[in-house]
Design an enzyme around this catalytic site. Structure first.
Site, short mmCIF file in Angstrom:
data_model
loop_
_atom_site.label_atom_id
_atom_site.label_comp_id
_atom_site.label_asym_id
_atom_site.label_seq_id
_atom_site.Cartn_x
_atom_site.Cartn_y
_atom_site.Cartn_z
N HIS A 110 0.81 -1.21 0.00
CA HIS A 110 0.00 0.00 0.00
C HIS A 110 0.84 1.26 0.00
O HIS A 110 0.39 2.32 -0.44
CB HIS A 110 -0.91 0.02 1.23
CG HIS A 110 -1.86 -1.14 1.31
ND1 HIS A 110 -1.91 -2.00 2.37
CD2 HIS A 110 -2.78 -1.59 0.42
CE1 HIS A 110 -2.83 -2.92 2.15
NE2 HIS A 110 -3.38 -2.70 0.97
N HIS A 136 5.30 6.76 6.73
CA HIS A 136 5.01 6.24 5.40
C HIS A 136 4.55 7.40 4.51
O HIS A 136 4.42 8.53 4.98
CB HIS A 136 3.96 5.13 5.47
CG HIS A 136 2.67 5.58 6.09
ND1 HIS A 136 2.41 5.51 7.44
CD2 HIS A 136 1.57 6.14 5.53
CE1 HIS A 136 1.21 5.99 7.68
NE2 HIS A 136 0.68 6.39 6.53
N HIS A 138 2.25 9.01 0.88
CA HIS A 138 1.09 8.94 -0.01
C HIS A 138 1.30 9.86 -1.21
O HIS A 138 1.89 10.93 -1.09
CB HIS A 138 -0.18 9.37 0.73
CG HIS A 138 -0.54 8.45 1.85
ND1 HIS A 138 -1.33 7.34 1.69
CD2 HIS A 138 -0.18 8.47 3.16
CE1 HIS A 138 -1.45 6.72 2.84
NE2 HIS A 138 -0.76 7.38 3.75
N GLU A 142 -2.88 13.19 0.80
CA GLU A 142 -4.24 12.84 1.20
C GLU A 142 -5.00 14.10 1.63
O GLU A 142 -6.15 14.28 1.26
CB GLU A 142 -4.20 11.81 2.32
CG GLU A 142 -3.61 10.49 1.85
CD GLU A 142 -4.07 9.32 2.64
OE1 GLU A 142 -4.71 8.42 2.07
OE2 GLU A 142 -3.77 9.28 3.85
N HIS A 155 3.40 10.79 6.49
CA HIS A 155 2.70 10.60 7.76
C HIS A 155 3.65 9.95 8.76
O HIS A 155 4.15 8.84 8.52
CB HIS A 155 1.48 9.71 7.58
CG HIS A 155 0.37 10.35 6.83
ND1 HIS A 155 -0.73 9.68 6.35
CD2 HIS A 155 0.18 11.64 6.47
CE1 HIS A 155 -1.54 10.51 5.74
NE2 HIS A 155 -1.00 11.71 5.80
N THR A 223 -6.62 6.68 7.82
CA THR A 223 -7.01 6.92 6.43
C THR A 223 -6.98 5.64 5.59
O THR A 223 -7.16 5.69 4.38
CB THR A 223 -6.09 7.96 5.78
OG1 THR A 223 -4.76 7.49 5.79
CG2 THR A 223 -6.17 9.30 6.51
#
Length: 273
Positions: A110, A136, A138, A142, A155, A223
């Site tokens: 992910h 991690h 994104h 987000e 994050h 999330t």
């Protein structure tokens, strides 16, 4: 380079961390949220993704444990609208104590996740201290700011002794290179694996933060499934920059791994300015 085998971990978002696990003071609830922050995939066999029939709009249909993804009223991420942010003089500044630490990196299917292998990295807010567990990424971001995404978002997930979660979110824009990041990106795992790669030497997570730690604060959720609420979010107002090449390396592995923004509802977003 040594390989350390550990359980595959769910990502937690957490755009970026604060006091307590929301307004819920129930210890069992806090423990539940903290457990879900790093629950092995083997315990949740349900497949979810960011595309097609297992994309965010279908998460709640995939497993009864994911119900909050559609029924929750305090979900993350959100759109941060400057004109509606409330300046709150009662909010204390974010205090971060990060130092060079042993870390390991993995591709969990992910995102790219980096786990801290000591307890020396801390965040303190409103008089409460949280230890950095993992961080991690994104793409795109987000959280939105005034309806616009950043190229990426970092994050940093923290947990207190009572199990409360605080997530520190850092928006990433394209620009100058982040030298600190190269230590991780030099061994970026392109393929999903349950194995964590132990990084040689010590990595300093402070090198991923902007100098100015003024922040937006609000109560939200994980999330990613199961979208559990009761997560304190701290999203830094000032972004950092990565080079286009650094962003491109992540995009080549995860072209899209962000959940769309969720309704803010009756919640307020505060600012510590």
């Amino acid at each position: 380079m040594q390989i350390n085998k550990r359980g595959l971990l769910f990502t937690v978002i957490v755009l970026t961390a604060v006091a307590g696990c929301g307004n819920n003071s129930n210890p069992s609830h806090k423990a539940e949220v903290a457990k879900e922050a790093s629950v092995p995939v083997s315990a949740h066999q349900t497949h979810w993704s960011y595309e097609g029939d297992t994309s965010p709009e279908h998460w709640a249909e995939l497993d009864q444990l994911f119900t909050a993804c559609s029924t929750g009223t305090a979900q993350s991420p959100v759109n941060i609208v400057h004109d509606k942010v409330k300046e709150d003089e009662s909010l204390s500044p974010v205090s971060v104590e990060y130092s060079p630490s042993p870390v390991s990196i993995m591709n969990n299917g992910h995102t790219i996740q980096v786990t801290l292998n000591n307890k020396n990295n801390k965040l303190t807010i409103e008089g409460k201290t949280y230890q950095l567990q993992q961080f991690h990424f994104h793409l795109p971001s987000e959280h939105e700011v005034d309806g616009k995404h950043a190229e990426m978002e970092l994050h940093l997930v923290h947990k207190s002794e009572d199990g409360s979660l605080a997530v520190l979110g850092v928006l990433i824009h394209s620009g100058s290179e982040n030298i600190t990041l190269n230590m991780l990106w030099s061994v970026l795992p392109a393929e999903e694996s349950a194995d964590e790669i132990v990084i040689d030497g010590a990595f300093d997570p402070a090198g991923l933060l902007p100098a100015d730690l003024h922040s937006f604060r609000y109560q939200g959720s994980l999330t990613t499934p199961p979208c559990t609420e009761g997560v304190q979010w701290i999203v830094l107002e000032n972004p950092v920059t990565w080079s286009a090449e650094q962003i491109g390396k992540f995009a080549a592995i995860f072209p899209h791994d962000n959940r769309p923004v969720q309704p803010l509802g009756s919640r307020e977003i505060g600012s510590d300015d």
